[in-house]
Design an enzyme around this catalytic site. Structure first.
Site, PDB file in Angstrom:
ATOM      1  N   TYR A   1     -14.393   6.102   8.875  1.00  0.00           N
ATOM      2  CA  TYR A   1     -13.376   6.548   7.915  1.00  0.00           C
ATOM      3  C   TYR A   1     -13.798   6.127   6.516  1.00  0.00           C
ATOM      4  O   TYR A   1     -14.067   4.960   6.271  1.00  0.00           O
ATOM      5  CB  TYR A   1     -12.037   5.906   8.266  1.00  0.00           C
ATOM      6  CG  TYR A   1     -10.861   6.251   7.388  1.00  0.00           C
ATOM      7  CD1 TYR A   1      -9.840   7.072   7.868  1.00  0.00           C
ATOM      8  CD2 TYR A   1     -10.722   5.740   6.100  1.00  0.00           C
ATOM      9  CE1 TYR A   1      -8.730   7.374   7.080  1.00  0.00           C
ATOM     10  CE2 TYR A   1      -9.626   6.045   5.310  1.00  0.00           C
ATOM     11  CZ  TYR A   1      -8.644   6.858   5.797  1.00  0.00           C
ATOM     12  OH  TYR A   1      -7.548   7.162   5.015  1.00  0.00           O
TER      13      TYR A   1
ATOM     14  N   THR B   1      -4.732  10.711  -0.462  1.00  0.00           N
ATOM     15  CA  THR B   1      -6.091  10.534   0.055  1.00  0.00           C
ATOM     16  C   THR B   1      -6.415  11.563   1.134  1.00  0.00           C
ATOM     17  O   THR B   1      -5.525  12.205   1.691  1.00  0.00           O
ATOM     18  CB  THR B   1      -6.276   9.127   0.659  1.00  0.00           C
ATOM     19  OG1 THR B   1      -5.359   8.952   1.745  1.00  0.00           O
ATOM     20  CG2 THR B   1      -6.063   8.047  -0.382  1.00  0.00           C
TER      21      THR B   1
ATOM     22  N   HIS C   1       0.785  -1.232   0.000  1.00  0.00           N
ATOM     23  CA  HIS C   1       0.000   0.000   0.000  1.00  0.00           C
ATOM     24  C   HIS C   1       0.819   1.286   0.000  1.00  0.00           C
ATOM     25  O   HIS C   1       0.320   2.337  -0.409  1.00  0.00           O
ATOM     26  CB  HIS C   1      -0.934   0.016   1.215  1.00  0.00           C
ATOM     27  CG  HIS C   1      -2.202   0.780   0.989  1.00  0.00           C
ATOM     28  ND1 HIS C   1      -2.302   1.849   0.136  1.00  0.00           N
ATOM     29  CD2 HIS C   1      -3.449   0.617   1.504  1.00  0.00           C
ATOM     30  CE1 HIS C   1      -3.531   2.317   0.145  1.00  0.00           C
ATOM     31  NE2 HIS C   1      -4.253   1.596   0.959  1.00  0.00           N
TER      32      HIS C   1
END
Length: 778
Positions: free
Chosen positions: A587, A600, A471
């Protein structure tokens, strides 16, 4: 052995009879070929950098302007300000060629000025985000300001086909919000989660923070926002990802699934040959920048920075912090099968191998009957365990000999491939098969994925495929773009009737090379066992359910005239309340790629409006009209929060950077401690679908990927990923921990199904009420 053959490709010795030189022409040719390919890529990269540097202009416009100036000068036309004549006066001679050169220098100067003005104007235009807040669709009213903005943007960016990185220099920087605005938004976001006393306490902490140290912290962020391309991204990558010491598996890496309704072939080697070939073609599109950037509304570009590290990238472990290492090029992949690692060359005489040729290589690996070396089978468990432990053993045991060479081969590979020795995938008669598919892709056996690599392709014995992605280098939309390209292109390539790849093999492809290891030392074997023990415990604690909901999808949501994302987020709020009998901090990931190097931002989906609607749904005395009015109000509020996040007006990234500065300055803040001690019990993300125009569900209605998912963020919470595909299908990937007594992915999925049904009933009842104008009792 192939590896031994490579080791003696060149040797030199002096004997009594003179010089003795031995070399293998084939291997030296491979070396030469690799160098030529590398230089070609460098030249192409230089050319693309020039083209990107002058975008939205084009080099051809320079040649046209030069030609016009030359024609005008020699035709004695008056050139403004006498620029050519003034340039000639400083030339060493007055010859014809000198006059042509003077015309070129004037043209170049004028051209650069125009290009600079165009780029600066485009940058100013892209800073405007008002278009996001205006309604779209049939009958929507668009302001004159936005209409003019659209016209100018299309003129500037539409007349020259952009390359992947053409807009990078024109993208605006992420704006730094004012502390006052962030504080107000934060307090508004936590109001539905706190009682009056706790809210007053947090409000007091926020006021103290705002009036004391926030001013000092903000000054540093202002300086960083001026100096850096993005004031958030580098710190986000370092502190949220690379400094994390917990295992990547489940905690960080995410997965993506196949187009589950398609069965193009059940031959593992054939499917691998095609998918690997297409991934490498996508890499070539990135390298040549022929891949066009993603454009919102076909005119607003998204930042393409993250694509650079999609291939040839590894997250190298460190004692205190990891490091992302990206290699400019790689001519091989690494394949894992039944505990053995193979280096597979994917280029032959300067060209990318065809799918049929790669199938031959994969089949050779599948047919290999040799046994794994001692410790080799579970070696990748080191990448699945604690990061500091892996870093220590890597520094001491993988710094020489075969271990260093083979590790370097894996880390430098374009990507890694796992040829699994089991069946998995989708079976419409057994819903649990989809859950197993998710488990296999999320964590596998804990030792059959190299979790440090940018991504691993995973192939089942019955032809299904998926990926596991690290990630830190990028966010899910980049992998989603690759996956859309692969799925669509595979349909175009197709397979033979017997399931094998198409095409003929003229020259035998390079044979796979077995990687060699020296792992029979007690320290290495013990380290592998320790990491595997951590990984095994972690993967056994994952409770993962995948829901394929086919009763309705985007089509129904469009009829409701509600944002599909807001619709799903309200469904999740209702489902969580029914599951846990409370609300929680939620979230939702939103992108900030409208800005340079954006990643993000967090959308706090639990709002005052959403909680009011949920309570109304649970109140048997509330009317249909009341519930519907609250639903529309809550969805509009969510949409506004999502738009704010995309426009750089979010809450959490600003607070995160303030927290980092406070830590650097060794300043304590009770308010920031309060903020970052709050657990995200519901962590959600929408898997992007249809980022490009490649996929056509009308032409290929079964070309539906189930999306992907990730592990739970909080020990007592849920991780929920969802993808809305087509008009009547939604997938939900729900994860939690089995060790938590108050969470159950199975129960949460049931609540999602119930909530989806109840909201559909709400809209249907409301529509009936509108038609009949008669009250309807519950």
């Amino acid at each position: 052995m192939a590896e031994a053959h490579s080791a003696v490709a060149f040797s030199f010795a002096i004997t009594h009879d003179g010089w003795d030189v031995n070399f293998d022409r084939e291997v030296l040719y491979l070396v030469w070929e690799s160098g030529v390919r590398s230089w070609k890529k460098r030249l192409a990269r230089f050319r693309n950098n020039v083209l990107n540097g002058v975008y939205p202009g084009h080099l051809q416009s320079l040649y046209v302007l030069w030609t016009l100036l030359v024609a005008a000068h020699f035709s004695n036309f008056n050139i403004p300000f006498g620029l050519v004549d003034k340039m000639i006066t400083i030339m060493p001679s007055n010859s014809t060629w000198a006059q042509v050169v003077a015309c070129f220098l004037v043209a170049l100067t004028m051209w650069f000025i125009v290009i600079f003005l165009m780029r600066y104007l485009l940058k100013l235009l892209l800073m405007y985000k008002g278009w996001m807040y205006e309604s779209r669709g049939p009958g929507a009213k668009i302001s004159l300001k936005t209409k003019l903005w659209v016209s100018v943007v299309k003129v500037l960016s539409g007349w020259n086909k952009p390359k992947l990185y053409s807009f990078q220099g024109s993208l605006p920087r992420l704006p730094l919000p004012a502390v006052e605005d962030t504080m107000n938004r934060y307090l508004l976001s936590v109001r539905p989660l706190l009682d009056d006393d706790n809210y007053k306490r947090v409000e007091k902490l926020a006021v103290e923070f705002k009036t004391k140290i926030a001013v000092k912290l903000q000054r540093y962020l202002i300086l960083k926002s001026w100096w850096s391309s993005n004031y958030v991204s580098d710190w986000w990558e370092e502190y949220v990802y690379l400094k994390g010491r917990s295992p990547l598996m489940v905690n960080s890496n995410f997965y993506g699934t196949d187009a589950i309704l398609l069965r193009p072939t059940q031959i593992q080697a054939a499917r691998a040959g095609v998918i690997i070939h297409l991934c490498l073609k996508f890499r070539r599109l990135i390298d040549s920048q022929e891949l066009e950037p993603i454009m919102l509304q076909n005119m607003v570009p998204l930042c393409s920075w993250q694509y650079e590290r999609l291939f040839n990238t590894v997250r190298a472990p460190g004692i205190e912090t990891d490091k992302l290492v990206h290699y400019q090029d790689s001519s091989h992949i690494v394949v894992y099968h039944k505990g053995k690692y193979f280096k597979v060359l994917v280029y032959l005489r300067g060209r990318l191998l065809k799918p049929a040729e790669i199938q031959v290589q994969i089949q050779q690996i599948l047919d290999d009957k040799s046994e794994p070396a001692i410790g080799e089978e579970k070696l990748a468990a080191l990448t699945a365990g604690e990061r500091t432990h892996w870093a220590q053993i890597r520094q001491t045991m993988f710094n020489r000999g075969h271990n260093r060479t083979s590790l370097h081969c894996i880390e430098r590979a374009a990507f890694t491939v796992s040829l699994d020795d089991m069946e998995y995938g989708y079976d419409e008669t057994d819903p649990k098969k989809l859950d197993e598919f998710g488990h296999v892709l999320l964590h596998g056996k804990g030792y059959d994925r190299w979790f440090d690599k940018s991504f691993n392709l995973c192939f089942s014995t019955n032809g299904f495929v998926g990926f596991n992605a690290e990630h830190s280098w990028a966010d899910a939309p980049v992998m989603g773009h690759l996956w859309e390209y692969v799925i669509w292109s595979e349909l175009e390539i197709g397979y033979q009737p017997d399931g094998n790849t198409k095409g003929t093999i003229v020259t035998n492809p390079p044979a796979p090379i077995r990687l060699q290891w020296e792992l029979n030392k007690e320290e290495i074997l013990s380290a592998i066992d320790i990491s595997y023990s951590v990984a095994h415990k972690l993967l056994n604690d994952v409770d993962l359910r995948i829901l394929m909901y086919t009763k309705y999808g985007k089509g129904f949501m469009k009829k409701c005239r509600v944002s599909p994302d807001a619709f799903i987020q309200l469904i999740l709020q209702l489902s969580y309340y029914r599951d846990a009998s409370r609300f929680c901090l939620t979230y939702e990931a939103s992108m900030t790629r409208l800005f340079r190097e954006g990643r993000t931002e967090t959308v706090r989906s639990c709002t005052i409006e959403s909680t009011e609607w949920v309570r109304a749904m649970e109140n048997p005395n509330s009317s249909i009209e009341e519930r519907m009015a609250l639903f529309i109000k809550a969805s509009n509020r969510h949409q506004l929060g999502y738009q704010d996040a995309m426009a750089g007006r979010g809450i959490d990234r600003h607070l995160f950077c303030l927290y980092v500065v406070a830590k650097y300055l060794e300043l304590e803040s009770p308010f920031l401690q309060e903020v970052f001690n709050e657990p995200w019990r519901l962590s959600t993300s929408q898997t992007p679908y249809g980022q490009t125009s490649l996929l056509d569900l009308k032409k290929y209605p079964k070309c539906v990927s189930a999306g992907g998912g990730f592990g739970p963020v909080a020990d007592d919470g849920y991780g929920v990923s969802y993808i809305i595909v087509g008009e009547d299908t939604i997938f939900f990937h729900v994860s939690s921990k089995k060790s938590c007594p108050i969470t159950s992915s199975t129960n949460f999925v049931k609540q999602i199904e119930k909530s989806l049904h109840d909201v559909q009933t709400l809209f249907n009842d409301y529509n009936k009420l509108k038609k009949t104008n008669k009250p309807i009792t519950d």
